[in-house]
Design a protein around this motif. Structure first.
Motif, PDB file in Angstrom:
ATOM      1  N   SER A  17       8.692  -7.392  11.504  1.00 25.43           N
ATOM      2  CA  SER A  17       9.616  -6.777  10.620  1.00 25.43           C
ATOM      3  C   SER A  17       8.821  -5.381  10.252  1.00 25.43           C
ATOM      4  O   SER A  17       7.433  -5.284  10.487  1.00 25.43           O
ATOM      5  CB  SER A  17       9.640  -7.716   9.116  1.00 25.43           C
ATOM      6  N   SER A  18       9.537  -4.461   9.873  1.00 20.35           N
ATOM      7  CA  SER A  18       9.241  -2.982   9.288  1.00 20.35           C
ATOM      8  C   SER A  18       9.812  -2.446   8.202  1.00 20.35           C
ATOM      9  O   SER A  18      10.898  -2.904   8.022  1.00 20.35           O
ATOM     10  CB  SER A  18       9.213  -2.249  10.565  1.00 20.35           C
ATOM     11  N   VAL A  19       9.089  -1.627   7.735  1.00 16.81           N
ATOM     12  CA  VAL A  19       9.439  -0.765   6.663  1.00 16.81           C
ATOM     13  C   VAL A  19       9.228   0.755   6.797  1.00 16.81           C
ATOM     14  O   VAL A  19       8.025   0.888   7.180  1.00 16.81           O
ATOM     15  CB  VAL A  19       9.153  -1.088   5.208  1.00 16.81           C
ATOM     16  N   GLU A  20      10.107   1.666   6.491  1.00 18.02           N
ATOM     17  CA  GLU A  20       9.793   3.093   6.507  1.00 18.02           C
ATOM     18  C   GLU A  20       9.789   3.738   5.175  1.00 18.02           C
ATOM     19  O   GLU A  20      10.949   3.422   4.579  1.00 18.02           O
ATOM     20  CB  GLU A  20      10.628   3.724   7.618  1.00 18.02           C
ATOM     21  N   VAL A  21       8.984   4.578   4.736  1.00 16.65           N
ATOM     22  CA  VAL A  21       8.919   5.176   3.466  1.00 16.65           C
ATOM     23  C   VAL A  21       8.489   6.805   3.650  1.00 16.65           C
ATOM     24  O   VAL A  21       7.470   6.972   4.246  1.00 16.65           O
ATOM     25  CB  VAL A  21       8.141   4.502   2.280  1.00 16.65           C
ATOM     26  N   GLU A  51      18.398  -3.374  11.310  1.00 16.87           N
ATOM     27  CA  GLU A  51      18.452  -2.769  10.378  1.00 16.87           C
ATOM     28  C   GLU A  51      19.090  -3.402   8.938  1.00 16.87           C
ATOM     29  O   GLU A  51      20.193  -3.809   9.381  1.00 16.87           O
ATOM     30  CB  GLU A  51      18.958  -1.198  10.508  1.00 16.87           C
ATOM     31  N   VAL A  93       5.031  -0.100  -2.210  1.00 17.21           N
ATOM     32  CA  VAL A  93       6.006  -0.439  -1.034  1.00 17.21           C
ATOM     33  C   VAL A  93       5.047  -1.350  -0.195  1.00 17.21           C
ATOM     34  O   VAL A  93       4.288  -0.989   0.274  1.00 17.21           O
ATOM     35  CB  VAL A  93       6.480   0.599  -0.250  1.00 17.21           C
ATOM     36  N   VAL A 125      12.528   4.735   0.492  1.00 12.22           N
ATOM     37  CA  VAL A 125      12.518   3.728   1.725  1.00 12.22           C
ATOM     38  C   VAL A 125      13.798   4.059   2.517  1.00 12.22           C
ATOM     39  O   VAL A 125      14.890   4.077   1.848  1.00 12.22           O
ATOM     40  CB  VAL A 125      12.277   2.392   1.064  1.00 12.22           C
ATOM     41  N   LEU A 150       5.319  -4.990   2.451  1.00 11.11           N
ATOM     42  CA  LEU A 150       5.975  -6.094   3.333  1.00 11.11           C
ATOM     43  C   LEU A 150       5.277  -7.206   3.476  1.00 11.11           C
ATOM     44  O   LEU A 150       4.091  -7.397   3.926  1.00 11.11           O
ATOM     45  CB  LEU A 150       6.003  -5.217   4.725  1.00 11.11           C
ATOM     46  N   SER A 208      14.258   2.556   5.731  1.00 15.50           N
ATOM     47  CA  SER A 208      14.427   1.620   6.680  1.00 15.50           C
ATOM     48  C   SER A 208      13.796   0.379   6.359  1.00 15.50           C
ATOM     49  O   SER A 208      12.844   0.402   5.773  1.00 15.50           O
ATOM     50  CB  SER A 208      13.967   2.052   8.277  1.00 15.50           C
ATOM     51  N   TRP A 209      14.411  -0.933   6.602  1.00 11.35           N
ATOM     52  CA  TRP A 209      13.968  -2.071   6.675  1.00 11.35           C
ATOM     53  C   TRP A 209      14.610  -2.783   7.543  1.00 11.35           C
ATOM     54  O   TRP A 209      15.807  -3.186   7.576  1.00 11.35           O
ATOM     55  CB  TRP A 209      13.988  -2.694   4.925  1.00 11.35           C
ATOM     56  N   LEU A 218      10.568  -7.348   1.362  1.00 13.17           N
ATOM     57  CA  LEU A 218      10.343  -6.177   1.247  1.00 13.17           C
ATOM     58  C   LEU A 218      10.182  -6.122  -0.364  1.00 13.17           C
ATOM     59  O   LEU A 218      10.836  -6.516  -0.999  1.00 13.17           O
ATOM     60  CB  LEU A 218      11.511  -5.044   1.252  1.00 13.17           C
TER      61      LEU A 218
END
Length: 313
Positions: free
Chosen positions: A28-32, A49, A136, A39, A138, A41-42, A144
């Motif tokens: 799993s991933s998150v972009e900020v 997505e 933020v 944020v 994960l 993308s999660w 999230l």
């Protein structure tokens, strides 16, 4: 084969804007982005997505980013002389090198701390002095977590008031096949009818046309159930008693420059918020609001949503 370790990486995103990528061992991933502490993308451990981001979204300051999870502060909506939904989503944040500790941080190890202080020139928009911290995170299971902390650091002894929202855009298969549970029987302000007070009568909220509502005094748990994808988003919120639900539908979508004409079909905004009673902070006081979002497989019937079964089943 050994499982990959979680990591946090700083890199360049769209148009060279700085962003941080958080990734857990299961995938799993998150972009900020530092621009707006946004944020964008999660993804779950299968790389799917979970947030909606418009294909027309501009990553060109001072334009807003359309989709993901923008932050609305110091107000939700538009007020005279103020930027609609606030201005912090159009400012560059910094990495918080020495954030105060958080008690709940023992549930995760992959996180990034951002901080915003009022830059030069912004006192004309909102003449207050504040520190805004955002974490933020994960979790190992792919949840999230967003934790917002706002402190009044005015030296003139004056308090300030504000409203707030995590304006989350969720990716859905088809808006007509989605329902929301947890808001039924609660009254809302209908923003399409000059904030007329109304109450839902059904056992869940479904969508057949444009919707723009501010639900007041809502429970801490809200669920978004996507029948076609057979998954449920579960939102756990603290410190934010209200919730905005928004979808522009076809006519409004065509009028939004940074939004695709047909993209309303694949998105839904459910935003934990503080709207009805603005928060008031005296100098030195701090407010904390947190949001935990889980995405779990589900095919529940209306009225049969069991949070224990969803989260642990």
């Amino acid at each position: 084969m050994a499982m990959a370790k979680p990591y946090i990486q700083q890199c360049k995103g769209n148009n060279g804007l700085d962003k941080y990528v958080l990734k857990e061992a299961r995938g799993s991933s998150v972009e900020v982005y530092l621009y707006g502490a946004h944020v964008t993308s999660w993804k779950n451990d299968r790389g799917e997505e979970l947030l909606f981001l418009s294909r027309k979204s501009l990553f060109e300051p001072p334009n807003r980013i359309r989709g993901g999870i923008p932050i609305c502060f110091p107000q939700v909506g538009g007020l005279e002389n103020y930027e609609n939904h606030g201005f912090v989503r159009k400012l560059f944040w910094a990495i918080d090198q020495s954030p105060p500790p958080l008690e709940e941080s023992n549930s995760y190890r992959t996180f990034v701390d951002l901080v915003l202080k009022p830059p030069e020139g912004f006192y004309k928009y909102w003449p207050q002095t504040y520190e805004f911290r955002l974490r933020v995170a994960l979790t190992p299971g792919g949840d999230l977590i967003l934790v917002s902390r706002i402190r009044n650091i005015n030296r003139n002894g004056k308090p300030f008031t504000f409203t707030f929202a995590f304006y989350a855009y969720f990716s859905v298969s088809d808006i007509c096949e989605v329902r929301v549970e947890g808001l039924e029987t609660y009254y809302y302000l209908d923003n399409l009818k000059n904030k007329e007070r109304c109450t839902d009568q059904g056992d869940s909220l479904t969508f057949e046309s444009e919707i723009d509502r501010s639900y007041v005094g809502t429970p801490n748990k809200i669920a978004i159930i996507d029948h076609e994808k057979r998954r449920t988003y579960v939102l756990w919120k603290e410190g934010m008693p209200d919730a905005v639900v928004w979808n522009p539908w076809d006519k409004k979508a065509k009028a939004i420059a940074d939004f695709g004409d047909d993209e309303y079909k694949r998105m839904l905004c459910v935003a934990p918020a503080v709207i009805e009673e603005p928060l008031k902070l005296k100098p030195g006081e701090e407010w904390t609001g947190s949001l935990v979002i889980s995405c779990v497989p589900s095919s529940y019937c209306s009225g049969e949503l069991d949070p224990k079964k969803i989260l642990h089943g």
